[in-house]
Write an enzyme that holds these catalytic residues in place. Sequence first.
Site, short mmCIF file in Angstrom:
data_model
loop_
_atom_site.label_atom_id
_atom_site.label_comp_id
_atom_site.label_asym_id
_atom_site.label_seq_id
_atom_site.Cartn_x
_atom_site.Cartn_y
_atom_site.Cartn_z
N TYR A 83 0.84 -1.20 0.00
CA TYR A 83 0.00 0.00 0.00
C TYR A 83 0.87 1.25 0.00
O TYR A 83 1.87 1.30 0.71
CB TYR A 83 -0.89 0.03 1.25
N GLU A 85 -0.66 4.81 -0.29
CA GLU A 85 -1.53 5.98 -0.49
C GLU A 85 -0.72 7.26 -0.31
O GLU A 85 0.09 7.36 0.62
CB GLU A 85 -2.70 5.93 0.50
N ASP A 228 -7.27 13.37 -25.04
CA ASP A 228 -7.29 11.97 -24.59
C ASP A 228 -6.59 11.17 -25.69
O ASP A 228 -7.18 10.88 -26.74
CB ASP A 228 -8.74 11.51 -24.40
N THR A 254 -4.49 6.01 -21.52
CA THR A 254 -4.31 4.69 -20.95
C THR A 254 -2.90 4.23 -21.35
O THR A 254 -2.24 4.85 -22.18
CB THR A 254 -5.36 3.69 -21.46
N LYS A 257 -2.56 0.40 -24.62
CA LYS A 257 -2.97 0.28 -26.03
C LYS A 257 -1.71 0.35 -26.89
O LYS A 257 -0.85 -0.52 -26.77
CB LYS A 257 -4.02 1.35 -26.36
N ARG A 263 -2.30 -2.47 -18.04
CA ARG A 263 -3.56 -1.72 -18.02
C ARG A 263 -3.48 -0.68 -16.92
O ARG A 263 -3.30 -1.00 -15.75
CB ARG A 263 -4.73 -2.66 -17.74
N1 DSN Z 1 -12.44 0.28 -24.32
C1 DSN Z 1 -11.55 1.20 -24.98
C2 DSN Z 1 -11.47 0.93 -26.44
O1 DSN Z 1 -11.65 -0.21 -26.82
O2 DSN Z 1 -11.20 1.82 -27.21
C3 DSN Z 1 -11.92 2.59 -24.69
O3 DSN Z 1 -12.11 2.71 -23.34
#
Ligand code: DSN
Length: 475
Positions: A83, A85, A228, A254, A257, A263
């Site tokens: 942890y 925090e 984003d 994120t 990707k 993730r």
């Molecule tokens: N789920 C993501 C995507 O597939 O683009 C977006 O949050």
Amino acid sequence: MAHGQPPPLPTPYFQLPASILSTPPIPFCTLLRMSIKQTDAEIFELLRAEEQRQQEGLTLIPSENHTSREVLEALSSVFSDKYAEGYPGRRYYAGNDIADRLESLVQERAKALFGVPYANVQPYSGSPANFAVLLALLEPGDPFMGLDLLHGGHLTHGWKANATSRLWKSIPYHVDANGRIDLAEVEAMTLAEKPKLIWCGGTALPRAIPFSDFSRIADTVGAYLVADISHISGLIAGGAHESPVSHVHAVTTTTHKTLRGPRGAMILATEKGIKKDPELPQKIDKTIIPGLQGGPHLNTIAALGVALKEASTPAFAEYAARVVENARTLADALVESGFTLVSGGTDNHLLLLDLTPGGSGRGVLFHEALERIGIYTNKNTVPNDPSSPFYPSGLRIGTPAVTTRGMSATDMKHIASFIAQVGEHLKNVSIPPDAAERKSALAAFRETLATDPFYDTLRADVRSLCLRYPIPGAA
Ligand code: DSN
């Protein structure tokens, strides 16, 4: 079964088809080292099955990728147990001197890679990161703009069923008839509605985002502009897409990707953002914790650090360029086979097939038929879709994962040919316009899928291609 004896393994990896075992390098190495095999046969079997699914199939979902073995190692490390925090130097639990060094290092890597003065690496994922930005920068009820979900935006950019549109006033903008952001609409809405914040970015946008146009428009009303870049952050890191950093105030992304990490998510503040609002970093930090989250997932942060280091290498720049090149090759080959693409092509890692010329609602047919042969895509709405989001008329396809495996232009042509053969086979299959009839039509279609030998032949071809390119985490 005797007490203490593990149950027999349902389908051990060594009983895979001979064709797989004879193909070097033999996959499933990660599993060979796992103690779970001895202690929890059920979970082991699911791990094995998922690894086999990924290895023997083609991941063409544009938001998915295959991480390196090293990212997976950091993810499954002892940092999972701690942890922490707070932030480096300001924690609420003892024993965080090493966690502090870790988080500071990863922050520095993120700042250096994207050329920003501030990075928060704690968001659990993209939706909490976007929610945190809105919480940090807006008062309840304030107006903000984002791309409509049905035109390629994200749920958190103000979709009507998302909390973001319940807590703030969401004003969606759209793409035009050519599938490009309708900047005239963005400008007119901005002047009329005076949003406090504008999102640029999306999840099903095959074209480059015009960051400088957004910047000019947002500045006319003093709105925060937030990019984003979840889908394209790896392309930006690798120099295969323009960076928004000099145009926007903040960035969310994120990390799993095109960036090819675990993730998770990050929030970045730019020089421009800190000039507009010197409190921006503190506002974001305070919103993440104590505003929204508890303890950061240090194992994810460690894995993100590994991914950021990988993303700063020349090899990653080559990867990013090849992702885009592969997407273009795939797009061209699909157009040559007679498919229609939203916007006619792609500038990035994804393409959106518009299947309406063959009838509305057919995205689900392609999604399931391709899944049957081991090609994973996702049904998606197309702009102004005549059908519904569960039976949309488009298919979203992307090249990040297959490019990670080392596939090239020739392989993209093979993949296009698989998709085209399925398209030809589905030529006369439609989804009824009447919502009440759709469920039974889909059930009947699934029965055909299961029994039609046409798909068995293609499945074998897809598997052969896959076995030449092992997924990196398992190799
Ligand atoms: N789920 C993501 C995507 O597939 O683009 C977006 O949050």
